[in-house]
Design an enzyme around this catalytic site. Structure first.
Site, PDB file in Angstrom:
ATOM      1  N   ASP A 165      42.825  37.792  45.678  1.00  0.00           N
ATOM      2  CA  ASP A 165      42.336  37.932  44.185  1.00  0.00           C
ATOM      3  C   ASP A 165      42.745  39.192  43.520  1.00  0.00           C
ATOM      4  O   ASP A 165      42.495  40.206  44.176  1.00  0.00           O
ATOM      5  CB  ASP A 165      41.296  37.290  44.084  1.00  0.00           C
ATOM      6  CG  ASP A 165      40.591  37.312  42.567  1.00  0.00           C
ATOM      7  OD1 ASP A 165      40.562  36.367  41.864  1.00  0.00           O
ATOM      8  OD2 ASP A 165      40.420  38.146  41.793  1.00  0.00           O
ATOM      9  N   ARG A 179      39.733  31.692  34.030  1.00  0.00           N
ATOM     10  CA  ARG A 179      40.522  30.064  34.765  1.00  0.00           C
ATOM     11  C   ARG A 179      38.525  29.481  34.821  1.00  0.00           C
ATOM     12  O   ARG A 179      37.894  30.124  35.680  1.00  0.00           O
ATOM     13  CB  ARG A 179      40.604  30.631  35.688  1.00  0.00           C
ATOM     14  CG  ARG A 179      41.906  30.959  35.523  1.00  0.00           C
ATOM     15  CD  ARG A 179      42.845  30.573  36.712  1.00  0.00           C
ATOM     16  NE  ARG A 179      43.159  31.735  38.153  1.00  0.00           N
ATOM     17  CZ  ARG A 179      43.423  30.718  39.432  1.00  0.00           C
ATOM     18  NH1 ARG A 179      44.746  30.067  39.147  1.00  0.00           N
ATOM     19  NH2 ARG A 179      43.137  31.599  40.858  1.00  0.00           N
ATOM     20  N   THR A 189      38.509  23.469  36.410  1.00  0.00           N
ATOM     21  CA  THR A 189      39.929  22.527  35.870  1.00  0.00           C
ATOM     22  C   THR A 189      41.183  23.218  35.935  1.00  0.00           C
ATOM     23  O   THR A 189      41.572  23.178  35.500  1.00  0.00           O
ATOM     24  CB  THR A 189      39.702  22.177  34.362  1.00  0.00           C
ATOM     25  OG1 THR A 189      39.813  23.930  33.666  1.00  0.00           O
ATOM     26  CG2 THR A 189      38.386  21.047  34.099  1.00  0.00           C
ATOM     27  N   ASP A 199      39.667  40.789  41.906  1.00  0.00           N
ATOM     28  CA  ASP A 199      38.654  41.348  43.491  1.00  0.00           C
ATOM     29  C   ASP A 199      39.608  42.544  44.155  1.00  0.00           C
ATOM     30  O   ASP A 199      38.626  43.547  43.943  1.00  0.00           O
ATOM     31  CB  ASP A 199      38.580  40.205  44.603  1.00  0.00           C
ATOM     32  CG  ASP A 199      37.873  38.935  43.122  1.00  0.00           C
ATOM     33  OD1 ASP A 199      37.045  39.780  42.560  1.00  0.00           O
ATOM     34  OD2 ASP A 199      37.598  37.757  43.634  1.00  0.00           O
TER      35      ASP A 199
HETATM   36  N1  URA Z   1      45.356  35.058  40.287  1.00  0.00           N
HETATM   37  C1  URA Z   1      44.744  35.879  41.428  1.00  0.00           C
HETATM   38  O1  URA Z   1      44.555  36.963  41.385  1.00  0.00           O
HETATM   39  N2  URA Z   1      45.728  35.492  42.722  1.00  0.00           N
HETATM   40  C2  URA Z   1      46.922  34.997  42.643  1.00  0.00           C
HETATM   41  O2  URA Z   1      46.794  34.718  43.534  1.00  0.00           O
HETATM   42  C3  URA Z   1      46.608  33.614  41.899  1.00  0.00           C
HETATM   43  C4  URA Z   1      45.796  34.219  40.524  1.00  0.00           C
END
Ligand code: URA
Length: 210
Positions: free
Chosen positions: A201, A105, A109, A204
């Site tokens: 995330d 990502r 943007t 992570d």
């Molecule tokens: N990607 C993630 O890892 N967590 C989110 O909340 C959104 C996208």
């Protein structure tokens, strides 16, 4: 045409999801839970796979018994967090073929940028299950499925752990023909493209990178 969304409300899925959401859950537990939930989601995703009857012999007598029909399913993992779902799906579909789509990502943007794409041959004869834990903005999922559609698989389903109304809307605006399977539809996206309340995330937390 609006797309189909299947929320897997099974108590085991919901209990494990709650554990995954908690910020106190360790990397090891998060990984194990994602694998377990993915097996349970996969069970539902595979509910309508075609079977054919084959002749076997039990220790007592011959019988006609069902086996999965057609070419092996292909699981496509959206890197990197898709790997967490892939593991559980492979536990229940050990002979599945595996593809990978590498997308990141763009932090400004929030759009998906492709850096890797590899899928098995003969996609046109295969049912395809795309794996990514978080269907958030929908940008990565839309781009991944667009790319996969170029290979003309027999069918495509999308499986995620969590999504939100914005993600589903965006995804089905582009791919109304692709059903989404998820453990929950959360409230909304925040301004950084994270799902709320969510679980943070997923990459992570899965890999312990933060
Ligand atoms: N990607 C993630 O890892 N967590 C989110 O909340 C959104 C996208």
């Amino acid at each position: 045409m609006s797309g189909q969304v299947f929320v897997i409300g099974h108590p085991l899925v919901q209990h494990k999801l709650t554990l995954m959401r908690s910020k106190d859950t360790s990397t090891g537990s998060f990984r194990a839970l994602l694998r377990e939930i993915s097996m349970l989601l996969g069970y539902e995703v595979c509910r309508d796979l075609p079977v054919t009857m084959t002749q076997i012999e039990t220790p007592l007598q011959p019988m006609m018994a069902p086996v999965l029909d057609g070419k092996k399913v292909v699981l496509v993992s959206i890197l990197r967090a898709g790997g967490g779902i892939l593991e559980g799906m492979l536990d229940i579909l050990p002979s599945a073929r595996v593809g990978h789509v590498g997308l990141y990502r763009d932090p400004d943007t929030l759009l998906a940028v492709e850096y890797y794409f590899k899928v098995p041959q003969e996609m046109k004869d295969r049912d395809c299950i795309v794996c990514d834990p978080m269907l958030a903005t929908g940008n990565s999922a839309v781009a991944a499925v667009e790319r996969i559609k170029e290979t003309r698989p027999k069918s495509i389903k999308f499986v995620c752990l969590l999504t939100c109304p914005e993600g589903i809307k965006e995804f089905h605006a582009h791919h109304p023909d692709v059903p989404v399977y998820t453990a929950a539809i959360d409230d909304r996206l925040n301004e950084h493209g994270y799902i709320l309340p969510g679980l943070g995330d997923a990459g992570d937390r899965l890999f312990g990178t933060k």
